[in-house]
Design a protein around this motif. Structure first.
Motif, PDB file in Angstrom:
ATOM      1  N   THR A   1       0.834  -1.205   0.000  1.00 42.59           N
ATOM      2  CA  THR A   1       0.000   0.000   0.000  1.00 42.59           C
ATOM      3  C   THR A   1       0.865   1.250   0.000  1.00 42.59           C
ATOM      4  OG1 THR A   1      -0.106   0.382   2.399  1.00 42.59           O
ATOM      5  CG2 THR A   1      -1.633  -1.235   1.476  1.00 42.59           C
ATOM      6  N   PRO A   2       0.360   2.359  -0.540  1.00 40.44           N
ATOM      7  CA  PRO A   2       1.107   3.618  -0.469  1.00 40.44           C
ATOM      8  C   PRO A   2       1.215   4.123   0.969  1.00 40.44           C
ATOM      9  CG  PRO A   2      -1.095   3.985  -1.374  1.00 40.44           C
ATOM     10  CD  PRO A   2      -0.915   2.507  -1.286  1.00 40.44           C
ATOM     11  N   TYR A   3       0.291   3.680   1.834  1.00 39.88           N
ATOM     12  CA  TYR A   3       0.262   4.191   3.214  1.00 39.88           C
ATOM     13  C   TYR A   3       1.463   3.722   4.032  1.00 39.88           C
ATOM     14  CZ  TYR A   3      -4.490   5.415   1.905  1.00 39.88           C
ATOM     15  OH  TYR A   3      -5.572   5.939   1.265  1.00 39.88           O
ATOM     16  N   TYR A   4       1.958   2.529   3.734  1.00 42.08           N
ATOM     17  CA  TYR A   4       3.163   2.048   4.415  1.00 42.08           C
ATOM     18  C   TYR A   4       4.316   3.025   4.190  1.00 42.08           C
ATOM     19  CZ  TYR A   4       7.428  -0.633   5.209  1.00 42.08           C
ATOM     20  OH  TYR A   4       8.677  -1.016   5.633  1.00 42.08           O
ATOM     21  N   HIS A   5       4.466   3.468   2.937  1.00 40.41           N
ATOM     22  CA  HIS A   5       5.571   4.362   2.596  1.00 40.41           C
ATOM     23  C   HIS A   5       5.334   5.781   3.118  1.00 40.41           C
ATOM     24  CE1 HIS A   5       7.404   1.223   0.207  1.00 40.41           C
ATOM     25  NE2 HIS A   5       6.207   0.967  -0.292  1.00 40.41           N
ATOM     26  N   ILE A   6       4.072   6.164   3.249  1.00 41.17           N
ATOM     27  CA  ILE A   6       3.757   7.478   3.845  1.00 41.17           C
ATOM     28  C   ILE A   6       4.124   7.478   5.328  1.00 41.17           C
ATOM     29  CG2 ILE A   6       1.873   9.036   4.498  1.00 41.17           C
ATOM     30  CD1 ILE A   6       0.461   8.216   1.858  1.00 41.17           C
ATOM     31  N   LEU A   7       3.692   6.445   6.039  1.00 40.96           N
ATOM     32  CA  LEU A   7       3.925   6.386   7.485  1.00 40.96           C
ATOM     33  C   LEU A   7       5.410   6.409   7.823  1.00 40.96           C
ATOM     34  CD1 LEU A   7       2.937   6.050  10.399  1.00 40.96           C
ATOM     35  CD2 LEU A   7       2.777   3.584   9.990  1.00 40.96           C
ATOM     36  N   TYR A   8       6.224   5.739   7.000  1.00 47.22           N
ATOM     37  CA  TYR A   8       7.642   5.599   7.325  1.00 47.22           C
ATOM     38  C   TYR A   8       8.545   6.482   6.460  1.00 47.22           C
ATOM     39  CZ  TYR A   8       6.127   1.623  10.114  1.00 47.22           C
ATOM     40  OH  TYR A   8       5.510   0.827  11.045  1.00 47.22           O
ATOM     41  N   LYS A   9       7.976   7.528   5.881  1.00 41.77           N
ATOM     42  CA  LYS A   9       8.754   8.360   4.956  1.00 41.77           C
ATOM     43  C   LYS A   9       9.883   9.135   5.645  1.00 41.77           C
ATOM     44  CE  LYS A   9       6.782  12.065   3.242  1.00 41.77           C
ATOM     45  NZ  LYS A   9       5.757  12.946   2.611  1.00 41.77           N
ATOM     46  N   ASP A  10       9.796   9.311   6.974  1.00 41.57           N
ATOM     47  CA  ASP A  10      10.805  10.112   7.675  1.00 41.57           C
ATOM     48  C   ASP A  10      11.965   9.282   8.211  1.00 41.57           C
ATOM     49  OD1 ASP A  10       9.468   8.759   9.622  1.00 41.57           O
ATOM     50  OD2 ASP A  10       9.187  10.482  10.963  1.00 41.57           O
ATOM     51  N   ARG A  11      12.089   8.044   7.744  1.00 46.78           N
ATOM     52  CA  ARG A  11      13.214   7.227   8.190  1.00 46.78           C
ATOM     53  C   ARG A  11      14.539   7.894   7.808  1.00 46.78           C
ATOM     54  NH1 ARG A  11      10.974   1.144   6.827  1.00 46.78           N
ATOM     55  NH2 ARG A  11      10.158   0.722   8.893  1.00 46.78           N
ATOM     56  N   ASN A  12      15.534   7.697   8.658  1.00 44.23           N
ATOM     57  CA  ASN A  12      16.816   8.369   8.472  1.00 44.23           C
ATOM     58  C   ASN A  12      17.679   7.596   7.472  1.00 44.23           C
ATOM     59  OD1 ASN A  12      19.378   9.489   8.677  1.00 44.23           O
ATOM     60  ND2 ASN A  12      19.133   9.957  10.839  1.00 44.23           N
TER      61      ASN A  12
ATOM     62  N   GLU B   1       0.071   6.047  20.382  1.00 42.34           N
ATOM     63  CA  GLU B   1       0.438   7.384  19.918  1.00 42.34           C
ATOM     64  C   GLU B   1      -0.323   7.690  18.629  1.00 42.34           C
ATOM     65  OE1 GLU B   1       4.292   8.259  18.214  1.00 42.34           O
ATOM     66  OE2 GLU B   1       4.690   6.124  17.869  1.00 42.34           O
ATOM     67  N   ILE B   2      -0.386   8.956  18.304  1.00 41.20           N
ATOM     68  CA  ILE B   2      -0.946   9.401  17.024  1.00 41.20           C
ATOM     69  C   ILE B   2       0.163  10.092  16.250  1.00 41.20           C
ATOM     70  CG2 ILE B   2      -2.618  10.895  15.869  1.00 41.20           C
ATOM     71  CD1 ILE B   2      -4.471  10.535  18.259  1.00 41.20           C
ATOM     72  N   LYS B   3       0.412   9.627  15.053  1.00 40.59           N
ATOM     73  CA  LYS B   3       1.463  10.181  14.208  1.00 40.59           C
ATOM     74  C   LYS B   3       0.809  10.751  12.955  1.00 40.59           C
ATOM     75  CE  LYS B   3       5.876   8.916  12.082  1.00 40.59           C
ATOM     76  NZ  LYS B   3       6.807   7.810  11.775  1.00 40.59           N
ATOM     77  N   THR B   4       0.973  12.055  12.738  1.00 36.54           N
ATOM     78  CA  THR B   4       0.354  12.708  11.586  1.00 36.54           C
ATOM     79  C   THR B   4       1.377  12.899  10.468  1.00 36.54           C
ATOM     80  OG1 THR B   4      -1.183  13.865  13.051  1.00 36.54           O
ATOM     81  CG2 THR B   4      -0.969  14.707  10.817  1.00 36.54           C
ATOM     82  N   VAL B   5       1.097  12.297   9.327  1.00 34.51           N
ATOM     83  CA  VAL B   5       1.973  12.410   8.162  1.00 34.51           C
ATOM     84  C   VAL B   5       1.094  12.682   6.948  1.00 34.51           C
ATOM     85  CG1 VAL B   5       3.831  11.348   6.839  1.00 34.51           C
ATOM     86  CG2 VAL B   5       3.437  10.626   9.204  1.00 34.51           C
ATOM     87  N   ASP B   6       1.446  13.716   6.175  1.00 34.84           N
ATOM     88  CA  ASP B   6       0.669  14.089   4.971  1.00 34.84           C
ATOM     89  C   ASP B   6      -0.823  14.236   5.276  1.00 34.84           C
ATOM     90  OD1 ASP B   6       3.074  13.922   3.710  1.00 34.84           O
ATOM     91  OD2 ASP B   6       2.577  12.220   2.426  1.00 34.84           O
ATOM     92  N   ASP B   7      -1.104  14.900   6.399  1.00 33.11           N
ATOM     93  CA  ASP B   7      -2.482  15.169   6.843  1.00 33.11           C
ATOM     94  C   ASP B   7      -3.294  13.908   7.165  1.00 33.11           C
ATOM     95  OD1 ASP B   7      -2.176  17.945   6.599  1.00 33.11           O
ATOM     96  OD2 ASP B   7      -2.640  17.870   4.459  1.00 33.11           O
ATOM     97  N   ILE B   8      -2.604  12.782   7.352  1.00 28.68           N
ATOM     98  CA  ILE B   8      -3.272  11.554   7.792  1.00 28.68           C
ATOM     99  C   ILE B   8      -2.876  11.284   9.245  1.00 28.68           C
ATOM    100  CG2 ILE B   8      -3.538   9.064   7.429  1.00 28.68           C
ATOM    101  CD1 ILE B   8      -2.792   9.517   4.488  1.00 28.68           C
ATOM    102  N   ASP B   9      -3.881  11.095  10.114  1.00 29.40           N
ATOM    103  CA  ASP B   9      -3.619  10.775  11.519  1.00 29.40           C
ATOM    104  C   ASP B   9      -3.554   9.263  11.688  1.00 29.40           C
ATOM    105  OD1 ASP B   9      -3.642  13.465  12.263  1.00 29.40           O
ATOM    106  OD2 ASP B   9      -5.817  13.468  12.566  1.00 29.40           O
ATOM    107  N   PHE B  10      -2.336   8.740  11.837  1.00 33.87           N
ATOM    108  CA  PHE B  10      -2.152   7.309  12.067  1.00 33.87           C
ATOM    109  C   PHE B  10      -2.232   7.039  13.574  1.00 33.87           C
ATOM    110  CE2 PHE B  10       0.059   8.099   8.048  1.00 33.87           C
ATOM    111  CZ  PHE B  10      -0.362   7.039   7.251  1.00 33.87           C
TER     112      PHE B  10
END
Length: 254
Positions: free
Chosen positions: A26-37, A171-180
């Motif tokens: 899914t594209p959401y997997y890559h959205i959620l983890y886009k900030d990996r170092n 926790e709630i993690k907001t990435v690209d206006d999506i609240d995970f």
């Protein structure tokens, strides 16, 4: 790390048999983890290839490569690289970067390759996804069979002891206006991460599930697979592994 059931398909709502096949696609997997170092990851690759003293143009397998970012970097370091992943979407994306010494293929890590590699890297907790413990052993045997006589393999896993001590239950993690909305817990020897969110008026639910394997567990599996554990490190700068303090469990074996 990850597990999936999309609530838009109710009959799969709690089916975690092969969660990774849908979540990773899914594209959401890559959205959620886009900030990996990824700079840190590149430093890890620099340190690792230097430590292993890989020959120029060595054949390297990036096992569970995702979209191939690390395969691409390893190729830039001068290695002949194959990136392999079960996710067809990820491999399709990664393949846009293919060249004469960089190739990608859809592959189940439980299956050995016909060709032999000088190094096999399984990075960033891409192990322990399967329902059956036998599959973890099967994967190690497949890695062993895919190594050349003088080849090395590396598994970069979470340090379960440290993860459990610092686990954030919710926790709630907001990435690209999506609240995970994320929940984490230990159950039946697995670390679960339940992920709920809404996008475009639709509710989604995914569950990551990874076996809570300790160094002792890996040592027992490797012993059964006929693998020799050479060294362990606790972070990407290759500091020695410390059971309670290290962020990672990085194992070098052949």
């Amino acid at each position: 790390m990850s597990d999936a059931s999309n609530s838009s398909t109710p009959n799969q709502e709690r089916n975690t048999e092969n969660w990774f096949t849908s979540w990773f696609d899914t594209p959401y997997y890559h959205i959620l983890y886009k900030d990996r170092n990824y700079r840190e990851a590149q430093i890890f690759m620099d340190n690792l290839t230097h430590y292993l003293n890989l020959p120029e143009k060595a054949k390297v397998l990036d096992l569970a490569c995702g979209k191939g970012r690390h395969s691409i970097y390893l190729n830039q370091l001068g290695f002949n690289v194959i990136g392999a992943d079960l996710s067809e979407n990820s491999i399709a994306e990664a393949s846009k970067n293919s060249n004469e010494t960089l190739h990608f293929k859809v592959h189940d890590m439980r299956e050995p390759f016909e060709e032999k590699f000088d190094a096999i890297f399984n990075l960033f907790t891409s192990f322990g996804y399967f329902e059956s413990d036998d599959d973890n052993l099967t994967t190690l045997k497949a890695i062993k069979e895919s190594l050349s006589e003088y080849g090395f393999a590396v598994i970069d896993f979470m340090n379960v002891t440290q993860v459990l001590e610092t686990l954030v239950p919710e926790e709630i993690k907001t990435v690209d206006d999506i609240d995970f909305k994320i929940k984490r817990y230990l159950q039946d020897g697995h670390i679960f991460k339940e992920i709920d969110f809404e996008d475009k008026g639709q509710h989604f639910h995914f569950t990551e599930k990874v076996k809570a394997l300790t160094l002792k567990d890996f040592e027992e599996l490797m012993n059964e697979a006929g693998i020799f554990l050479l060294d362990t490190f606790g972070d990407y700068k290759l500091k020695k592994f410390h059971k309670t303090e290290s962020e990672r469990l990085i194992m070098i074996f052949k």
